[in-house]
Design a protein around this motif. Structure first.
Motif, PDB file in Angstrom:
ATOM      1  N   LEU A  62      -9.839   4.003   4.894  1.00 25.25           N
ATOM      2  CA  LEU A  62      -9.848   2.883   4.013  1.00 25.25           C
ATOM      3  C   LEU A  62     -11.106   1.934   4.626  1.00 25.25           C
ATOM      4  O   LEU A  62     -10.706   1.398   5.596  1.00 25.25           O
ATOM      5  CB  LEU A  62      -8.935   2.187   2.894  1.00 25.25           C
ATOM      6  CG  LEU A  62      -7.800   3.356   2.328  1.00 25.25           C
ATOM      7  CD1 LEU A  62      -6.454   2.207   1.436  1.00 25.25           C
ATOM      8  CD2 LEU A  62      -8.784   4.086   0.884  1.00 25.25           C
ATOM      9  N   ALA A  82       1.230   2.815  -2.975  1.00 28.71           N
ATOM     10  CA  ALA A  82       0.216   3.897  -3.663  1.00 28.71           C
ATOM     11  C   ALA A  82      -0.338   5.150  -2.725  1.00 28.71           C
ATOM     12  O   ALA A  82      -0.237   6.341  -3.392  1.00 28.71           O
ATOM     13  CB  ALA A  82      -1.501   2.937  -3.545  1.00 28.71           C
ATOM     14  N   VAL A  83       0.214   4.809  -1.480  1.00 31.83           N
ATOM     15  CA  VAL A  83      -0.023   6.226  -1.020  1.00 31.83           C
ATOM     16  C   VAL A  83       2.056   6.850  -1.622  1.00 31.83           C
ATOM     17  O   VAL A  83       1.340   8.227  -1.261  1.00 31.83           O
ATOM     18  CB  VAL A  83       0.835   6.167   0.332  1.00 31.83           C
ATOM     19  CG1 VAL A  83       1.158   7.276   1.048  1.00 31.83           C
ATOM     20  CG2 VAL A  83      -0.867   4.801   0.844  1.00 31.83           C
ATOM     21  N   ILE A 137      -6.563  -1.936  -3.579  1.00 39.26           N
ATOM     22  CA  ILE A 137      -5.499  -0.326  -4.162  1.00 39.26           C
ATOM     23  C   ILE A 137      -4.130  -1.511  -4.008  1.00 39.26           C
ATOM     24  O   ILE A 137      -2.716  -1.553  -4.903  1.00 39.26           O
ATOM     25  CB  ILE A 137      -5.307   0.433  -2.797  1.00 39.26           C
ATOM     26  CG1 ILE A 137      -6.799   0.969  -3.568  1.00 39.26           C
ATOM     27  CG2 ILE A 137      -4.292   1.301  -3.442  1.00 39.26           C
ATOM     28  CD1 ILE A 137      -7.479   2.107  -2.527  1.00 39.26           C
ATOM     29  N   LEU A 177      -6.011   9.713   5.080  1.00 38.93           N
ATOM     30  CA  LEU A 177      -7.103   8.848   4.299  1.00 38.93           C
ATOM     31  C   LEU A 177      -7.514   6.983   5.511  1.00 38.93           C
ATOM     32  O   LEU A 177      -7.123   6.855   5.798  1.00 38.93           O
ATOM     33  CB  LEU A 177      -5.963   7.495   3.399  1.00 38.93           C
ATOM     34  CG  LEU A 177      -5.111   8.398   2.462  1.00 38.93           C
ATOM     35  CD1 LEU A 177      -4.040   7.676   2.125  1.00 38.93           C
ATOM     36  CD2 LEU A 177      -5.807   9.245   1.529  1.00 38.93           C
ATOM     37  N   SER A 196      -6.837   1.860  -8.216  1.00 37.87           N
ATOM     38  CA  SER A 196      -6.073   2.368  -8.010  1.00 37.87           C
ATOM     39  C   SER A 196      -6.424   3.942  -6.389  1.00 37.87           C
ATOM     40  O   SER A 196      -7.707   3.794  -6.615  1.00 37.87           O
ATOM     41  CB  SER A 196      -5.689   3.469  -9.128  1.00 37.87           C
ATOM     42  OG  SER A 196      -5.445   3.544  -9.986  1.00 37.87           O
ATOM     43  N   LEU A 197      -5.530   4.119  -6.357  1.00 39.02           N
ATOM     44  CA  LEU A 197      -5.457   5.160  -4.953  1.00 39.02           C
ATOM     45  C   LEU A 197      -6.064   6.335  -5.590  1.00 39.02           C
ATOM     46  O   LEU A 197      -5.346   6.829  -5.823  1.00 39.02           O
ATOM     47  CB  LEU A 197      -4.427   5.626  -4.037  1.00 39.02           C
ATOM     48  CG  LEU A 197      -4.978   5.871  -2.474  1.00 39.02           C
ATOM     49  CD1 LEU A 197      -6.015   5.674  -1.904  1.00 39.02           C
ATOM     50  CD2 LEU A 197      -3.777   5.772  -1.535  1.00 39.02           C
ATOM     51  N   THR A 198      -7.181   7.099  -4.641  1.00 38.95           N
ATOM     52  CA  THR A 198      -7.497   7.880  -5.334  1.00 38.95           C
ATOM     53  C   THR A 198      -8.239   9.128  -4.312  1.00 38.95           C
ATOM     54  O   THR A 198      -8.363   8.459  -3.456  1.00 38.95           O
ATOM     55  CB  THR A 198      -8.578   8.214  -6.541  1.00 38.95           C
ATOM     56  OG1 THR A 198      -9.726   7.634  -5.983  1.00 38.95           O
ATOM     57  CG2 THR A 198      -7.946   7.662  -7.828  1.00 38.95           C
ATOM     58  N   LEU A 243       0.576  -1.733   0.419  1.00 36.58           N
ATOM     59  CA  LEU A 243      -0.425   0.051  -0.132  1.00 36.58           C
ATOM     60  C   LEU A 243       0.869   1.333   0.141  1.00 36.58           C
ATOM     61  O   LEU A 243       0.308   2.507  -0.753  1.00 36.58           O
ATOM     62  CB  LEU A 243      -1.323   0.317   0.748  1.00 36.58           C
ATOM     63  CG  LEU A 243      -2.366   1.009   0.964  1.00 36.58           C
ATOM     64  CD1 LEU A 243      -2.809   0.717  -0.364  1.00 36.58           C
ATOM     65  CD2 LEU A 243      -3.065   0.688   2.559  1.00 36.58           C
ATOM     66  N   VAL A 276      -2.808   6.462   6.954  1.00 32.76           N
ATOM     67  CA  VAL A 276      -4.062   5.577   7.073  1.00 32.76           C
ATOM     68  C   VAL A 276      -5.023   4.734   7.811  1.00 32.76           C
ATOM     69  O   VAL A 276      -3.580   4.133   8.324  1.00 32.76           O
ATOM     70  CB  VAL A 276      -3.407   4.845   5.740  1.00 32.76           C
ATOM     71  CG1 VAL A 276      -4.714   3.640   5.476  1.00 32.76           C
ATOM     72  CG2 VAL A 276      -2.097   5.960   4.798  1.00 32.76           C
ATOM     73  N   GLU A 332     -10.949  -1.996  -0.055  1.00 30.02           N
ATOM     74  CA  GLU A 332     -10.559  -1.508  -0.881  1.00 30.02           C
ATOM     75  C   GLU A 332      -8.901  -1.164  -0.595  1.00 30.02           C
ATOM     76  O   GLU A 332      -8.224  -0.683  -1.511  1.00 30.02           O
ATOM     77  CB  GLU A 332     -11.174   0.502   0.003  1.00 30.02           C
ATOM     78  CG  GLU A 332     -12.171   0.628  -0.157  1.00 30.02           C
ATOM     79  CD  GLU A 332     -12.320   1.934   0.704  1.00 30.02           C
ATOM     80  OE1 GLU A 332     -13.173   2.787  -0.957  1.00 30.02           O
ATOM     81  OE2 GLU A 332     -13.004   2.233   1.592  1.00 30.02           O
ATOM     82  N   ALA A 333      -8.048  -1.095   0.893  1.00 26.37           N
ATOM     83  CA  ALA A 333      -7.143  -1.443   0.798  1.00 26.37           C
ATOM     84  C   ALA A 333      -6.351  -2.494   0.347  1.00 26.37           C
ATOM     85  O   ALA A 333      -5.416  -2.210  -0.204  1.00 26.37           O
ATOM     86  CB  ALA A 333      -6.831  -1.335   2.281  1.00 26.37           C
TER      87      ALA A 333
END
Length: 183
Positions: free
Chosen positions: A166, A122-123, A174, A164, A180-182, A119, A134, A170-171
């Protein structure tokens, strides 16, 4: 019982002599986020026996990869610089392994913080430098993103640049690259 060795004059072989035993890299994974008590390690490594955990911790301490801090009734384990130097190895394994996770089986244990390594990429993609807290369900961790890379730590950052929230599903998506992380 003497430690087993490949007895190869090879850097990979010597490294595996030290960290290639079952559970060793997972103990190191648990300690990458910061010091942990024995009971926390045992709780977050489902399937490990108390004897195996004690053996792995003693082996890692003997090899200089972790230190055991004793403070009365409370004690904790923390990676040394030599242990922390394995973080890129764990990171590479997580990048390689994340797409191979597949669907979660009913027998699979899961802890939200086990997604921290994949993760983190992505962050870092949304915050090129700084700190990000997170929340993954009830689990809270934070990332520190610098030019040298990404590290994660237990708990929230004191003054995060971004926060964030999540859900575990979701995590997972991602971390495995399904989404994708948005923000």
């Amino acid at each position: 019982m003497p430690r087993r060795s490949y007895d190869h004059y090879c850097a990979v072989s010597r490294a595996l002599d030290l960290v290639g035993d079952r559970w060793t890299l997972l103990v190191i994974r648990e300690l990458c986020a910061g010091p942990r008590r024995y009971s926390d390690l045992f709780a977050d490594l489902p399937g490990i026996s108390t004897d195996m955990l004690a053996t792995r911790l003693k082996d890692l301490e003997r090899e200089g990869m972790l230190t055991h801090h004793r403070n009365g009734m409370r004690s904790s384990y923390e990676l040394t610089d030599a242990g922390l130097a394995l973080r890129p190895v764990l990171d590479a394994l997580s990048v390689w392994g994340a797409p191979r996770l597949g669907d979660r089986k009913p027998t699979d244990a899961v802890r939200a913080h086990w997604l921290a390594l994949p993760l983190g990429h992505a962050v870092a993609g949304i915050v090129p430098a700084g700190t990000v807290t997170v929340h993954i369900g009830e689990t809270v961790l934070h990332y520190v993103i610098t030019a040298d890379g990404v590290t994660h730590h237990d708990g929230p950052a004191s003054a995060p640049d971004r926060e964030l929230r999540l859900e575990l599903a979701e995590a997972t998506e991602i971390a495995t690259g399904v989404r994708s992380l948005t923000v």
